[in-house]
Design a protein around this motif. Structure first.
Motif, PDB file in Angstrom:
ATOM      1  N   LEU A   1       0.829  -1.205   0.000  1.00 48.39           N
ATOM      2  CA  LEU A   1       0.000   0.000   0.000  1.00 48.39           C
ATOM      3  C   LEU A   1       0.867   1.260   0.000  1.00 48.39           C
ATOM      4  N   VAL A   2       1.849   1.308   0.899  1.00 50.93           N
ATOM      5  CA  VAL A   2       2.694   2.505   0.979  1.00 50.93           C
ATOM      6  C   VAL A   2       3.637   2.588  -0.231  1.00 50.93           C
ATOM      7  N   THR A   3       3.970   1.448  -0.825  1.00 54.41           N
ATOM      8  CA  THR A   3       4.800   1.473  -2.033  1.00 54.41           C
ATOM      9  C   THR A   3       4.043   2.143  -3.178  1.00 54.41           C
ATOM     10  N   VAL A   4       2.755   1.862  -3.287  1.00 57.24           N
ATOM     11  CA  VAL A   4       1.928   2.513  -4.308  1.00 57.24           C
ATOM     12  C   VAL A   4       1.936   4.032  -4.082  1.00 57.24           C
ATOM     13  N   SER A   5       1.874   4.434  -2.820  1.00 56.45           N
ATOM     14  CA  SER A   5       1.904   5.864  -2.494  1.00 56.45           C
ATOM     15  C   SER A   5       3.250   6.478  -2.879  1.00 56.45           C
ATOM     16  N   VAL A   6       4.323   5.742  -2.623  1.00 55.43           N
ATOM     17  CA  VAL A   6       5.661   6.223  -2.990  1.00 55.43           C
ATOM     18  C   VAL A   6       5.774   6.363  -4.504  1.00 55.43           C
ATOM     19  N   MET A   7       5.244   5.373  -5.230  1.00 55.20           N
ATOM     20  CA  MET A   7       5.285   5.433  -6.697  1.00 55.20           C
ATOM     21  C   MET A   7       4.523   6.648  -7.211  1.00 55.20           C
ATOM     22  N   GLY A   8       3.379   6.923  -6.601  1.00 52.88           N
ATOM     23  CA  GLY A   8       2.611   8.106  -6.988  1.00 52.88           C
ATOM     24  C   GLY A   8       3.380   9.381  -6.689  1.00 52.88           C
ATOM     25  N   SER A   9       4.031   9.416  -5.543  1.00 54.56           N
ATOM     26  CA  SER A   9       4.820  10.593  -5.151  1.00 54.56           C
ATOM     27  C   SER A   9       5.975  10.820  -6.118  1.00 54.56           C
ATOM     28  N   LEU A  10       6.605   9.742  -6.535  1.00 51.24           N
ATOM     29  CA  LEU A  10       7.713   9.854  -7.488  1.00 51.24           C
ATOM     30  C   LEU A  10       7.223  10.403  -8.826  1.00 51.24           C
ATOM     31  N   MET A  11       5.997  10.049  -9.207  1.00 57.45           N
ATOM     32  CA  MET A  11       5.429  10.569 -10.455  1.00 57.45           C
ATOM     33  C   MET A  11       5.184  12.078 -10.371  1.00 57.45           C
ATOM     34  N   LEU A  12       4.922  12.558  -9.152  1.00 54.77           N
ATOM     35  CA  LEU A  12       4.646  13.989  -8.980  1.00 54.77           C
ATOM     36  C   LEU A  12       5.921  14.831  -8.941  1.00 54.77           C
ATOM     37  N   LEU A  13       7.040  14.191  -8.650  1.00 59.62           N
ATOM     38  CA  LEU A  13       8.304  14.919  -8.502  1.00 59.62           C
ATOM     39  C   LEU A  13       8.710  15.731  -9.738  1.00 59.62           C
ATOM     40  N   PRO A  14       8.569  15.192 -10.968  1.00 58.26           N
ATOM     41  CA  PRO A  14       8.964  15.996 -12.141  1.00 58.26           C
ATOM     42  C   PRO A  14       8.244  17.335 -12.215  1.00 58.26           C
ATOM     43  N   ILE A  15       6.936  17.344 -11.879  1.00 61.38           N
ATOM     44  CA  ILE A  15       6.174  18.596 -11.900  1.00 61.38           C
ATOM     45  C   ILE A  15       6.683  19.531 -10.811  1.00 61.38           C
ATOM     46  N   LEU A  16       6.960  18.975  -9.635  1.00 57.91           N
ATOM     47  CA  LEU A  16       7.488  19.783  -8.530  1.00 57.91           C
ATOM     48  C   LEU A  16       8.813  20.433  -8.908  1.00 57.91           C
ATOM     49  N   LEU A  17       9.677  19.657  -9.543  1.00 62.70           N
ATOM     50  CA  LEU A  17      10.992  20.174  -9.936  1.00 62.70           C
ATOM     51  C   LEU A  17      10.868  21.209 -11.049  1.00 62.70           C
ATOM     52  N   LEU A  18      10.017  20.911 -12.029  1.00 66.30           N
ATOM     53  CA  LEU A  18       9.827  21.829 -13.148  1.00 66.30           C
ATOM     54  C   LEU A  18       9.257  23.163 -12.678  1.00 66.30           C
ATOM     55  N   ASN A  19       8.412  23.089 -11.665  1.00 68.31           N
ATOM     56  CA  ASN A  19       7.777  24.291 -11.137  1.00 68.31           C
ATOM     57  C   ASN A  19       8.776  25.227 -10.460  1.00 68.31           C
TER      58      ASN A  19
END
Length: 273
Positions: free
Chosen positions: A199-217
């Motif tokens: 369950l928490v691994t799925v959350s980590v995977m989702g968080s990693l997907m959000l990182l590119p937008i965070l960095l680009l921003n």
């Protein structure tokens, strides 16, 4: 690269990480073409000089000539040190070696919740690590904190959401675990921890997907609709991944529905703050 001959790494062929780094050793000529072997294909003779239980937890490096075996970080340092002696020397320095061993165990004991494989009733030997409560709890805590940090930063970019804080995101992440736990109470302790780990691994995977937008921003202003669309895509991929993992673990499929239900409840809670 200097090739370490007459040595063979025993790896978990169902583990993507194990597959990757052992293949890299072969491709880089750090090991010869026979330098790795799937754990499940061990012969009876080889099992005589290999600690099978330990090899499930720590990757084994077998000296095929002298019939001796190294395990875990020691085996990796042996392979790497053959080409880069200074790395083996640094890695064997007590404080660093201690940290490396702890990090290795942290990953190894949790590798089946990081990258699960299909449960099988096959009677042949399987490369499944021991269940370690301490390292599973550490992984759950780490994954929960990482998720909360990323979600807090991402939520800051969405003006449509009420102003939040890290505590809110942390409570929501912990709440997801508690909510799902209500539906797995009848499972054994190990299955409960295995599911929560996934369950928490799925959350980590989702968080990693959000990182590119965070960095680009950080470098350019991103349209909020793009931010929301990317978040929506991420959630949908997380749903599919959660369902895939539940199926692999042979757990009730409704766990994905309760996972979605919690997300809806959490969103309504945030919007009505």
């Amino acid at each position: 690269m200097k090739t370490l001959t007459n040595h063979m790494l025993l790896y978990d062929e169902d583990c993507p990480m194990c597959n990757l780094y052992t293949a890299v050793f072969i491709k880089a000529n750090m090991l010869d073409k026979n330098g790795r072997k799937p754990f499940v294909t061990l012969t009876n003779e080889e099992q005589n000089y290999i600690d099978l239980d330990r090899a499930k937890d720590e990757i084994a490096l077998v000296d095929t000539k002298n019939k001796t075996t190294l395990y875990g970080i020691d085996s990796l340092l042996k392979v790497i040190g053959n080409s880069f002696p200074w790395m083996e020397k640094v890695g064997n320095w007590k404080p660093i070696n201690y940290c490396l061993k702890k990090l290795y165990k942290f990953i190894s004991y949790n590798r089946k919740v990081i990258a699960p494989s299909k449960i099988t009733s096959d009677t042949t030997i399987q490369c499944v690590p021991s269940f370690n409560v301490k390292y599973r709890l550490l992984y759950i805590v780490f994954a929960t904190l990482f998720t909360a940090i990323v979600l807090f930063q991402y939520a800051e970019m969405i003006s449509l959401l009420p102003k939040g804080n890290f505590t809110r995101e942390l409570l929501l992440a912990v709440g997801q675990i508690g909510f799902q736990f209500l539906f797995i109470l009848k499972l054994s302790k190990q299955k409960q921890f295995n599911y929560i780990g996934n369950l928490v691994t799925v959350s980590v995977m989702g968080s990693l997907m959000l990182l590119p937008i965070l960095l680009l921003n950080q470098f350019t202003l991103i349209n909020e609709y793009v931010i929301l669309s990317w978040f929506g895509l991420t959630v949908n991929l997380m749903i599919l991944e959660h369902y895939r993992r539940v199926s692999l673990l042979q757990l009730p499929k409704f766990l994905t529905l309760t996972w979605i239900l919690y997300r809806i409840i959490a969103l309504l809670f945030i919007l009505n703050l």
